[in-house]
Design an enzyme around this catalytic site. Sequence first.
Site, mmCIF file in Angstrom:
data_model
loop_
_atom_site.group_PDB
_atom_site.id
_atom_site.type_symbol
_atom_site.label_atom_id
_atom_site.label_comp_id
_atom_site.label_asym_id
_atom_site.label_seq_id
_atom_site.Cartn_x
_atom_site.Cartn_y
_atom_site.Cartn_z
ATOM 1 N N GLU A 73 -4.724 7.879 -2.837
ATOM 2 C CA GLU A 73 -5.173 6.610 -2.280
ATOM 3 C C GLU A 73 -5.496 5.606 -3.382
ATOM 4 O O GLU A 73 -5.343 4.403 -3.189
ATOM 5 C CB GLU A 73 -6.404 6.873 -1.398
ATOM 6 C CG GLU A 73 -6.634 5.864 -0.322
ATOM 7 C CD GLU A 73 -5.458 5.676 0.621
ATOM 8 O OE1 GLU A 73 -4.666 6.630 0.834
ATOM 9 O OE2 GLU A 73 -5.324 4.563 1.147
ATOM 10 N N HIS A 93 1.704 4.601 -2.724
ATOM 11 C CA HIS A 93 1.792 6.044 -2.480
ATOM 12 C C HIS A 93 3.146 6.590 -2.932
ATOM 13 O O HIS A 93 3.245 7.639 -3.559
ATOM 14 C CB HIS A 93 1.659 6.336 -0.976
ATOM 15 C CG HIS A 93 0.251 6.288 -0.458
ATOM 16 N ND1 HIS A 93 -0.762 7.046 -0.978
ATOM 17 C CD2 HIS A 93 -0.305 5.572 0.559
ATOM 18 C CE1 HIS A 93 -1.896 6.818 -0.297
ATOM 19 N NE2 HIS A 93 -1.643 5.914 0.631
ATOM 20 N N HIS A 102 0.832 -1.205 0.000
ATOM 21 C CA HIS A 102 0.000 0.000 0.000
ATOM 22 C C HIS A 102 0.873 1.265 0.000
ATOM 23 O O HIS A 102 0.720 2.142 -0.848
ATOM 24 C CB HIS A 102 -0.907 -0.026 1.234
ATOM 25 C CG HIS A 102 -1.777 1.175 1.388
ATOM 26 N ND1 HIS A 102 -3.085 1.188 0.985
ATOM 27 C CD2 HIS A 102 -1.525 2.410 1.885
ATOM 28 C CE1 HIS A 102 -3.605 2.392 1.237
ATOM 29 N NE2 HIS A 102 -2.675 3.142 1.792
ATOM 30 N N GLU A 103 1.797 1.325 0.939
ATOM 31 C CA GLU A 103 2.649 2.518 1.046
ATOM 32 C C GLU A 103 3.553 2.655 -0.182
ATOM 33 O O GLU A 103 3.864 3.766 -0.606
ATOM 34 C CB GLU A 103 3.475 2.482 2.337
ATOM 35 C CG GLU A 103 2.652 2.459 3.631
ATOM 36 C CD GLU A 103 1.605 3.572 3.748
ATOM 37 O OE1 GLU A 103 1.824 4.665 3.173
ATOM 38 O OE2 GLU A 103 0.569 3.337 4.399
#
Length: 497
Positions: free
Chosen positions: A289, A263, A259-260
């Site tokens: 997001e 980003h 997820h990170e």
Amino acid sequence: MDAAGAWDKLTAEIREVSLLSGAAASLAWDQQTYMPKGSGGLRGKQMSILSRLCHERAVAPQVGEWLDTLGAADLPEQRQVAIRKLRRDYDREVKLPGSLIERQALARTAGFEKWMEAKTAKDFSIFRPALEELLAISKEKAAAIDADRHPLQVLMEKYDPGVSIPALQSTFARLQEGLTALITGVGDAPARELGGHWPLEAQKALHTDVAAALGYDFATGRIDPAEHPFTISLGHGDTRITTHYYEDDLLAGLGGTVHETGHALYEQGLPSDLFGTGLDSAASFGLHESQSRFWENAIGRSLPFFEWLQPRLDARFPGNGKQAVDLYRAANRIQPGFIRVQADEVTYNLHVIVRVELELALFEGRLAVADLPDAWNEKYTKYLGITPPDDAVGVLQDVHWSSGAFAYFQSYTLGNLYAAAFLATLRQDLPDLDDRVRAGEFRPILDWLRDRVHRHGRTLDGPERVRAVVGERDYVEDLLSYLWSRHGALYGLTRPA
Ligand SMILES: [Zn+2]
């Protein structure tokens, strides 16, 4: 001053303010990773001065004058876009008194400390006064910017410009109905825990392997452990990831890192050549997001991804005995739980809807901070069918409100909706997507996102950028059909007509 002179002055000033706020970001990163526990007071003062400095420079009268000159000038199109966005930022920021900004910075530091303390003690009342102060400051901010409009709408425009609360409410209502049907269909199907014991050093190595394979540039980045995973950019050329490792839960930590990484890939792909124009940042939090959700869920929870991962997992954890399909099933179990960041991709959105509804109630004065834990538990019981046993796994679980970040949660579900629309469009452009992922060929996917999303920075607002990439689509339908195709197959369900 002529337009060329004003442009040079303005962009030089913006570059300096960006560098200053990057310095503040490095302090924030340190605060949440390695800063000694007892140093919060000092850090609060440091950050407060830096945010006041950034604010004062951003709203200085001369900036307004340069914007006036440039607004009236005949500029190339990209500069016109830049001036429109900068004018919007300026008009918003100039209405906020410096004293309020400083008060907020101090309240954030105090809020974060109290939140940590309250979470450890599982006692909301420890955090309550700090949260009341943060809410009051946010309401004052909204009123200072525009007292005639809904305060949450005013605040939301900083994170997700172009998104309206009524539109959001109707989107969320349709989505909730569709998700509830899927969750009800799954019912009490037995949980598919992965289990196992996963030594931390090997996990760190695996996370590094995965982030690098997805395209994260470690020459200008790093991964460190933190209580609550986040990605922070200190400027072009330094984008850092934090994550949380769990010895008994491989997938929770790995999902967080993927997820990170999503980003961070967006940040690393932003147009550094536009530094100083204000167009070199992300378009919106929802769009940010969408990048993290896309990698975490559409790619990182797919069977082809786990087929690629398995030999790498075996190399880091010899004899672990897990097959790709075990990982796939465990990563996609649907089970209502208390914690948003550990939620499956279906129930996840209900966690978001709870928070957005509570924020609306707080800002409309229908709910007092003191009654927040009860209201929280009621909504969890109603929407997810479970009642949190204490505040630590209830109302205190998220870091956001501890820093006064209201009007932020909608961006998570907007991100899921945008990611589903991106996936549907990418599949048309890259029909052999699954084979690419299975082979570890992530580059064409990243290139697609770089070309259509990342390199454009903030030239369009988030919703406009998504439309420019995918055309006119029904994102709720995109998300629901993606979820049904994956989870319907896994749980043997057919979507009701
Ligand atoms: Zn995120």
